[in-house]
Design an enzyme around this catalytic site. Structure first.
Site, PDB file in Angstrom:
ATOM      1  N   GLU A 155       2.099   9.126  -5.137  1.00 51.85           N
ATOM      2  CA  GLU A 155       1.480   8.122  -5.997  1.00 51.85           C
ATOM      3  C   GLU A 155       0.390   8.854  -6.757  1.00 51.85           C
ATOM      4  O   GLU A 155      -0.681   9.124  -6.227  1.00 51.85           O
ATOM      5  CB  GLU A 155       0.860   6.983  -5.170  1.00 51.85           C
ATOM      6  N   ASP A 188      -0.599   8.452  -0.919  1.00 49.26           N
ATOM      7  CA  ASP A 188      -1.556   7.631  -1.657  1.00 49.26           C
ATOM      8  C   ASP A 188      -2.533   8.517  -2.433  1.00 49.26           C
ATOM      9  O   ASP A 188      -3.024   9.513  -1.907  1.00 49.26           O
ATOM     10  CB  ASP A 188      -2.331   6.793  -0.625  1.00 49.26           C
TER      11      ASP A 188
HETATM   12  C1  NOJ Z   1      -3.389   3.090  -4.085  1.00 53.73           C
HETATM   13  C2  NOJ Z   1      -2.901   2.001  -3.179  1.00 53.73           C
HETATM   14  O1  NOJ Z   1      -1.605   1.643  -3.577  1.00 53.73           O
HETATM   15  C3  NOJ Z   1      -3.887   0.873  -3.300  1.00 53.73           C
HETATM   16  O2  NOJ Z   1      -3.416  -0.311  -2.714  1.00 53.73           O
HETATM   17  C4  NOJ Z   1      -5.185   1.337  -2.692  1.00 53.73           C
HETATM   18  O3  NOJ Z   1      -6.156   0.329  -2.874  1.00 53.73           O
HETATM   19  C5  NOJ Z   1      -5.677   2.615  -3.362  1.00 53.73           C
HETATM   20  N1  NOJ Z   1      -4.625   3.578  -3.551  1.00 53.73           N
HETATM   21  C6  NOJ Z   1      -6.751   3.264  -2.535  1.00 53.73           C
HETATM   22  O4  NOJ Z   1      -6.199   3.766  -1.354  1.00 53.73           O
END
Ligand code: NOJ
Length: 544
Positions: free
Chosen positions: A281, A207
């Protein structure tokens, strides 16, 4: 040498709270997931990625983790997790889990200890605590905005009750950012990585992978509000050139320091048997910067999010595919393709919703699934679900609250799955669902779509089966574009595969000696002449 399985894998994303509920509290759990996992296996995917299920106060859908090595009781126990792993193994599915290294929950014991400790203490140095500016520290250290809206700094009261230092949170105030300059932070994450690898997971989705290193904390950004807007996919009223300029240099994203963290993690994961992998991500612009995360000694995959916003337009799709495949080839990493996830509008809604939105989404899914590399499918995408209008009192996303309701947030794409039956909660639970499902989902349940040969579910199954069985699909073989009329996308992959997509509003006639494998809507075939309706894609093959 045989390529590792994750070079051309199909990964299905489960959002655990919304998949299946076994104890009838209205929220999904591992026992429910295990009972329904066969659905994922029969779809024909290779792996499942679980959004966070760790101990969490759930202020941001579990991305606010208060213990990354514990299962949150709402999802069951670690034993339930292990049983799910066994079932996945029986079904031939690998399991990927989420890792959330940019921040912890404010309920994590580290943050609680930091609040109780003094400024500049070892406890505070695990996060970004700074003195404020202004005469008595009443102003935040800088003017950065949270990605979720509002300021990215919150002032605490010191243990003696007086207003004190500020801490950084790029997301909600309940998600304090970790200080990756502190080696204790990495040591703790390596412990977490080993914990889940030892339990048999095949990899991690990281993440906010571009966020760990921060720079220039005591410097204001020239235009913080515009920067936050530039980071959002749904904001379109911003000059594209200015947007690019803003995204090119962000003091808290994509700083060079992150790469050294990933080189270390790569060494760690390589000590484990089997082909395990990390997928990042990381919203990084331009792609030439993004692919640096998947250099040979770093992470294995990075999400390419171009298709989350791609228009149903042949020329635009072609140019996005060419751009992405070229950039990834430069670092010899496989590309990834994503149409939907728990943060973005569902593809059917994004393409206009209703019958036409569904038609376009099915046609686009057929383009996506014919591309080389990895594919990520978000639960419900295979059912052709649309965004659900969630009533204000039911909303839970911090984006909704932090923008005073100006942005609705992501709840509408997180509504629990419809499995069977004529009325909500459609077999998701025997009692209720934490977000209400629309009655119209009656037609879209898994059970209803099982019965319809041309349902979206059966289309996905057919496509994924062909992706495995046709020798030109899967793998990383090249795309050979075929020149065609405006609005028509046409390419071949060897041996013997061809795709034709019609993005125009009229039907398209062409002749081919090839056989039709599958089409996204009914087509007319007269001898060698095919009539492809508007908003449709067909797969053809010259092999027997
Ligand atoms: C990306 C995640 O996919 C999302 O759902 C989240 O709110 C943010 N990062 C913060 O962790």
């Amino acid at each position: 040498m045989k390529s590792p399985w994750w070079h051309d894998a199909v990964v299905y994303q489960i959002y655990p709270r919304s998949f299946a509920d076994s104890n009838n509290d209205g929220e999904g759990d591992f026992v429910g997931i295990t009972a329904r996992l066969e659905h994922v296996a029969t779809l024909g995917v290779d792996a499942v990625w679980f959004s966070p299920f760790y101990k969490s106060p759930n202020r941001d859908g579990g991305y606010d983790v208060s213990n990354p090595r514990e299962v949150d009781p709402r999802f069951g126990t670690l034993d339930d997790f292990s049983q799910m792993m066994n079932r996945a193994d029986e079904l031939g599915l690998k399991v990927i889990v989420d890792l959330v290294p940019n921040h912890f929950s404010d309920q994590h014991q580290w943050f609680q200890a930091a609040l109780a400790a003094a400024p500049n203490s070892a406890e505070r140095r695990r996060f970004h605590f700074y003195d404020g500016r202004g005469e008595s520290g009443e102003l935040p250290p800088n003017n950065w905005e949270s990605v979720f809206g509002g300021p990215s700094w919150t002032r605490i009261n010191e243990p003696d009750g007086r207003p004190g230092q500020w801490y950084l949170h790029l997301f909600d105030s309940s998600q304090p950012d970790l200080n990756w300059d502190n080696p204790e932070v990495n040591a703790d994450f390596e412990k977490t990585i080993k914990f889940w690898l030892d339990l048999g997971v095949a990899g991690f989705r990281i993440d906010v992978a571009h966020g760990l290193a921060k720079e220039q904390i005591y410097q204001d950004h020239p235009d913080p509000v515009a920067l936050t807007a530039a980071l959002r996919l749904d904001v379109t009223d911003i000059d594209p050139e200015y947007r690019k300029q803003l995204l090119t240099d962000i003091p808290f994203f994509d700083r060079d320091g992150v790469h050294q963290i990933y080189r270390g993690w790569r060494k760690l994961i390589d000590t484990y048997p089997g082909d395990r992998f990390f997928v990042a991500e990381a919203w990084v612009y331009p792609t030439s910067r993004a692919v640096r995360y998947v250099r040979p000694d770093e992470l294995h995959q990075i999400f390419n999010f171009d298709f989350l916003t791609i228009e149903w337009d042949a020329a635009k799709i072609k140019s996005a595919v060419e751009h992405v495949t070229t950039e990834f080839a430069n670092v010899t990493a496989p590309p990834t393709w994503v149409l939907d996830n728990h943060d973005s509008p569902r593809v059917v809604s994004r393409l206009g919703g209703g019958e036409v939105g569904l038609q376009k989404a099915r046609a686009l899914a057929m383009v996506t699934q014919a591309l080389p590399g990895n594919l990520y499918i978000y639960q419900g995408e295979e059912l052709g679900l649309e965004d659900v209008p969630v009533a204000a009192p039911d909303r839970q996303d911090p984006i909704f609250f932090r923008t005073n309701g100006q942005q609705l947030g992501r709840d509408g794409v997180r509504v629990p799955l419809p499995w069977q039956g004529d009325a909500p909660p459609f077999g998701f639970s025997a009692s209720k669902s934490w977000l209400p499902q629309p009655a119209s989902w009656r037609e879209l349940t898994v059970a209803a779509q099982n019965e319809k040969a041309d349902s979206t579910l059966n289309l996905y199954r057919k496509l994924l089966r062909l992706r495995r069985s046709h020798p030109a699909l899967g793998g990383l073989t090249e795309i050979n574009w075929i020149e065609s009329e405006p609005g028509i996308l046409r390419f071949e992959r060897n041996p013997g595969f061809e795709l034709v997509a019609n993005t125009t509003s009229t039907s398209y006639k062409f002749t081919t000696p090839k056989q039709v494998l599958v089409s996204s809507s009914p087509i007319e075939i007269t001898g060698e002449e095919i009539t492809l309706p508007s908003n449709s894609t067909v797969w053809l093959s010259s092999l027997d």
